[in-house]
Design an enzyme around this catalytic site. Structure first.
Site, PDB file in Angstrom:
ATOM      1  N   PRO A   1      22.052  53.044 122.338  1.00 44.75           N
ATOM      2  CA  PRO A   1      22.826  53.552 123.471  1.00 44.75           C
ATOM      3  C   PRO A   1      23.521  54.881 123.168  1.00 44.75           C
ATOM      4  O   PRO A   1      23.593  55.760 124.024  1.00 44.75           O
ATOM      5  CB  PRO A   1      23.837  52.437 123.743  1.00 44.75           C
ATOM      6  CG  PRO A   1      23.153  51.197 123.260  1.00 44.75           C
ATOM      7  CD  PRO A   1      22.326  51.606 122.076  1.00 44.75           C
TER       8      PRO A   1
ATOM      9  N   GLU B   1       9.874  60.431 122.858  1.00 49.34           N
ATOM     10  CA  GLU B   1       9.496  61.015 121.555  1.00 49.34           C
ATOM     11  C   GLU B   1      10.065  62.427 121.382  1.00 49.34           C
ATOM     12  O   GLU B   1       9.458  63.300 120.774  1.00 49.34           O
ATOM     13  CB  GLU B   1       7.981  60.945 121.331  1.00 49.34           C
ATOM     14  CG  GLU B   1       7.523  59.485 121.335  1.00 49.34           C
ATOM     15  CD  GLU B   1       6.327  59.156 120.496  1.00 49.34           C
ATOM     16  OE1 GLU B   1       5.986  59.947 119.605  1.00 49.34           O
ATOM     17  OE2 GLU B   1       5.745  58.084 120.720  1.00 49.34           O
TER      18      GLU B   1
ATOM     19  N   SER C   1      12.079  67.866 125.820  1.00 46.94           N
ATOM     20  CA  SER C   1      11.629  69.266 125.658  1.00 46.94           C
ATOM     21  C   SER C   1      12.702  70.090 124.946  1.00 46.94           C
ATOM     22  O   SER C   1      12.392  70.996 124.160  1.00 46.94           O
ATOM     23  CB  SER C   1      11.328  69.884 127.029  1.00 46.94           C
ATOM     24  OG  SER C   1      10.182  69.276 127.584  1.00 46.94           O
TER      25      SER C   1
HETATM   26  N1  CAA Z   1       9.257  65.022 108.453  1.00 46.57           N
HETATM   27  C1  CAA Z   1       9.963  64.580 107.360  1.00 46.57           C
HETATM   28  N2  CAA Z   1      11.286  64.777 107.218  1.00 46.57           N
HETATM   29  C2  CAA Z   1      11.937  65.429 108.202  1.00 46.57           C
HETATM   30  C3  CAA Z   1      11.279  65.911 109.341  1.00 46.57           C
HETATM   31  C4  CAA Z   1       9.884  65.692 109.451  1.00 46.57           C
HETATM   32  N3  CAA Z   1       9.190  66.115 110.515  1.00 46.57           N
HETATM   33  N4  CAA Z   1      12.191  66.508 110.149  1.00 46.57           N
HETATM   34  C5  CAA Z   1      13.381  66.423 109.534  1.00 46.57           C
HETATM   35  N5  CAA Z   1      13.223  65.771 108.353  1.00 46.57           N
HETATM   36  C6  CAA Z   1      14.251  65.516 107.362  1.00 46.57           C
HETATM   37  C7  CAA Z   1      14.925  66.838 106.977  1.00 46.57           C
HETATM   38  O1  CAA Z   1      14.198  67.490 105.942  1.00 46.57           O
HETATM   39  C8  CAA Z   1      16.288  66.402 106.501  1.00 46.57           C
HETATM   40  O2  CAA Z   1      16.181  65.918 105.165  1.00 46.57           O
HETATM   41  P1  CAA Z   1      17.319  66.286 104.065  1.00 46.57           P
HETATM   42  O3  CAA Z   1      18.559  65.615 104.571  1.00 46.57           O
HETATM   43  O4  CAA Z   1      16.789  65.706 102.811  1.00 46.57           O
HETATM   44  O5  CAA Z   1      17.442  67.765 104.067  1.00 46.57           O
HETATM   45  C9  CAA Z   1      16.580  65.184 107.403  1.00 46.57           C
HETATM   46  O6  CAA Z   1      15.306  64.726 107.902  1.00 46.57           O
HETATM   47  C10 CAA Z   1      17.500  65.528 108.549  1.00 46.57           C
HETATM   48  O7  CAA Z   1      16.874  66.509 109.352  1.00 46.57           O
HETATM   49  P2  CAA Z   1      17.716  67.455 110.314  1.00 46.57           P
HETATM   50  O8  CAA Z   1      18.818  68.111 109.530  1.00 46.57           O
HETATM   51  O9  CAA Z   1      16.743  68.329 111.014  1.00 46.57           O
HETATM   52  O10 CAA Z   1      18.367  66.380 111.314  1.00 46.57           O
HETATM   53  P3  CAA Z   1      19.219  66.609 112.662  1.00 46.57           P
HETATM   54  O11 CAA Z   1      20.223  65.551 112.761  1.00 46.57           O
HETATM   55  O12 CAA Z   1      19.666  68.025 112.782  1.00 46.57           O
HETATM   56  O13 CAA Z   1      18.184  66.300 113.888  1.00 46.57           O
HETATM   57  C11 CAA Z   1      16.376  66.145 115.314  1.00 46.57           C
HETATM   58  C12 CAA Z   1      16.927  66.372 113.898  1.00 46.57           C
HETATM   59  C13 CAA Z   1      15.084  66.908 115.336  1.00 46.57           C
HETATM   60  C14 CAA Z   1      17.253  66.597 116.449  1.00 46.57           C
HETATM   61  C15 CAA Z   1      16.135  64.621 115.441  1.00 46.57           C
HETATM   62  O14 CAA Z   1      17.350  63.922 115.554  1.00 46.57           O
HETATM   63  C16 CAA Z   1      15.228  64.261 116.596  1.00 46.57           C
HETATM   64  O15 CAA Z   1      14.009  64.391 116.493  1.00 46.57           O
HETATM   65  N6  CAA Z   1      15.796  63.766 117.729  1.00 46.57           N
HETATM   66  C17 CAA Z   1      14.999  63.247 118.808  1.00 46.57           C
HETATM   67  C18 CAA Z   1      14.818  61.765 118.658  1.00 46.57           C
HETATM   68  C19 CAA Z   1      13.520  61.290 119.209  1.00 46.57           C
HETATM   69  O16 CAA Z   1      12.515  61.968 119.206  1.00 46.57           O
HETATM   70  N7  CAA Z   1      13.502  60.035 119.656  1.00 46.57           N
HETATM   71  C20 CAA Z   1      12.315  59.444 120.101  1.00 46.57           C
HETATM   72  C21 CAA Z   1      12.455  57.960 120.099  1.00 46.57           C
HETATM   73  S1  CAA Z   1      10.942  57.121 119.799  1.00 46.57           S
HETATM   74  C22 CAA Z   1      10.108  57.090 121.241  1.00 46.57           C
HETATM   75  O17 CAA Z   1      10.454  57.688 122.214  1.00 46.57           O
HETATM   76  C23 CAA Z   1       8.855  56.292 121.197  1.00 46.57           C
HETATM   77  C24 CAA Z   1       8.442  55.795 122.518  1.00 46.57           C
HETATM   78  O18 CAA Z   1       8.991  54.881 123.030  1.00 46.57           O
HETATM   79  C25 CAA Z   1       7.293  56.385 123.200  1.00 46.57           C
END
Ligand code: CAA
Length: 380
Positions: A128, A363, A366
């Site tokens: 949530p 996922e 945008s």
């Molecule tokens: N592969 C591996 N590691 C990764 C990575 C990747 N693609 N992207 C980031 N990381 C790692 C980073 O290297 C970092 O590691 P360290 O701490 O060791 O440096 C760690 O993860 C944290 O990364 P960020 O600092 O980039 O994290 P952040 O808090 O700034 O946020 C974000 C990143 C991209 C905003 C992330 O929170 C995000 O993707 N949010 C969206 C969530 C999402 O997509 N939800 C989907 C739910 S699932 C779904 O929808 C399925 C369904 O039902 C269809």
């Protein structure tokens, strides 16, 4: 075709198109109307090898390349977006995470059943108060002897109504943010694990999207996927492939709506001639054909990079950022070309229009894709 596909990939496309036309398309309107999952199609998807495409042959999978997997998603989405997202989350997130992060015991336990369709997988990140900010999740997993005890809530979990294994992200230490998160494989039926009723959604109505509740849910320590603290990387690496799959889903929805639009424009007569002869309609067809070709290049490039074990987070996000809005644009035009009929239940474009909207949201929205892309560009 902008991308040169191998003979094997062309065979995958034609055989899945044939399967989708015969077995998936006839059910699409019913699933939508009744908000029910295509349970009768799952064994057929398994028999076609579609549920095991991301699973190595030694575990019973059909072990195709990722490009073939996204072609399969695209072809399923062309006729039924619901069926395509079930396959994307199962194959692109759940199976792929176990293949990438699982130990031998976990692979033996789950993958053969996931390939045969006995076990459908799910991926549980969103809460949530942790949607786009996935690192804010609060579900806790506390180590207690040789087990972990889970407490917390998940929402919007795809496949939850019928999945048998759930890849659950939970906090295992008090480190804040993305640190201290771990991934667990939780079996359906584990005491303390409750699954809510399916949500009533605007589109992809058959995919079963539920909330989950963990109340003192005890899982063995062997349920940990990857090492303690690896959870955010498990989630993010899985989402790279998952986002490519959702981009392929959006592309498939756009392709399906485009074909409906062209067919309708050729047979609908107004002012004494088919509306396809009106320039206003021709421009919508031209714009859609061009944008679909561009989207396909982005999706296939992301999948191809994954197949070559090259970094592809940026391309996955670019494909999703382009193809989500592409699907909503093309389905919007398809409804417009159908006029009043496009607004009536029973015309596939009415369903496709509703189905397309979520591809700009799940996922990663945008806005999140733009964040991922710009960070990777600026880091170079
Ligand atoms: N592969 C591996 N590691 C990764 C990575 C990747 N693609 N992207 C980031 N990381 C790692 C980073 O290297 C970092 O590691 P360290 O701490 O060791 O440096 C760690 O993860 C944290 O990364 P960020 O600092 O980039 O994290 P952040 O808090 O700034 O946020 C974000 C990143 C991209 C905003 C992330 O929170 C995000 O993707 N949010 C969206 C969530 C999402 O997509 N939800 C989907 C739910 S699932 C779904 O929808 C399925 C369904 O039902 C269809």
């Amino acid at each position: 075709m902008p991308y040169h596909l191998s003979d094997e990939q062309e065979i995958v496309r034609s055989s899945i198109r044939e399967f989708a036309e015969a077995e998936v398309k006839p059910l699409a309107a019913t699933l939508d109307r009744e908000h029910r999952p295509p349970l009768e199609t799952l064994p057929k998807l398994a028999e076609m090898g579609i549920l095991g495409m991301t699973i190595p042959a030694e575990y019973g999978g059909s072990a195709t390349d990722y490009l073939s997997f996204v072609i399969a998603i695209e072809e399923l989405a062309r006729v039924c977006a619901t069926t395509s997202v079930i396959v994307d989350v199962h194959g692109g997130l759940a199976c792929a995470n176990i293949v990438r992060w699982g130990n031998e015991e976990q692979k033996q336990k789950y993958l053969p059943g996931m390939a045969s369709g006995d076990i459908i997988g799910s991926f549980c990140l969103t809460e949530p108060s942790a949607g786009s900010d996935a690192g804010a999740l609060k579900t806790k997993a506390v180590k207690d002897g040789d087990s972990y005890v889970l407490n917390g809530q998940k929402i919007f979990i795809t496949n939850a109504g019928f999945a048998k294994v759930f890849c659950v992200l939970a906090r295992t230490s008090d480190e804040g943010g993305t640190r201290g998160i771990s991934a667990f494989l939780v079996d359906r039926g584990t005491p303390g694990f409750a699954i809510g009723d399916p949500e009533r959604k605007m589109g992809i109505r058959g995919s079963s999207t539920c909330a989950l509740q963990f109340s003192d849910c005890r899982v063995p320590a062997s349920a940990l996927l990857g090492n303690e603290g690896d959870g955010f990387k498990v989630a993010m690496s899985g989402l790279d492939g998952g986002r490519t799959g959702i981009a392929a889903q959006a592309l498939g929805i756009a392709q399906g709506a485009f074909e409906e639009m062209v067919d309708y424009a050729k047979q609908r007569v107004q002012f004494g001639k088919p509306i396809a002869e009106q320039q206003a309609i021709q421009w919508m067809i031209a714009d859609s054909a061009t944008e679909i070709a561009a989207g396909r290049s982005l999706v296939y490039e992301a999948a191809d990079l994954e197949d070559r074990h090259l970094p592809f987070s940026q391309q996955a996000s670019m494909a999703k950022l382009y193809c989500g809005p592409l699907a909503t644009r093309v389905t919007h035009r398809a409804v417009q070309v159908h006029g009043g009929n496009g607004y009536i239940e029973g015309y596939p474009v009415e369903r496709m229009y509703r189905d397309s909207r979520i591809t700009e949201i799940y996922e990663g929205t945008s806005e999140i894709q733009r964040m991922v892309i710009s960070r990777l560009v600026l880091r170079k």
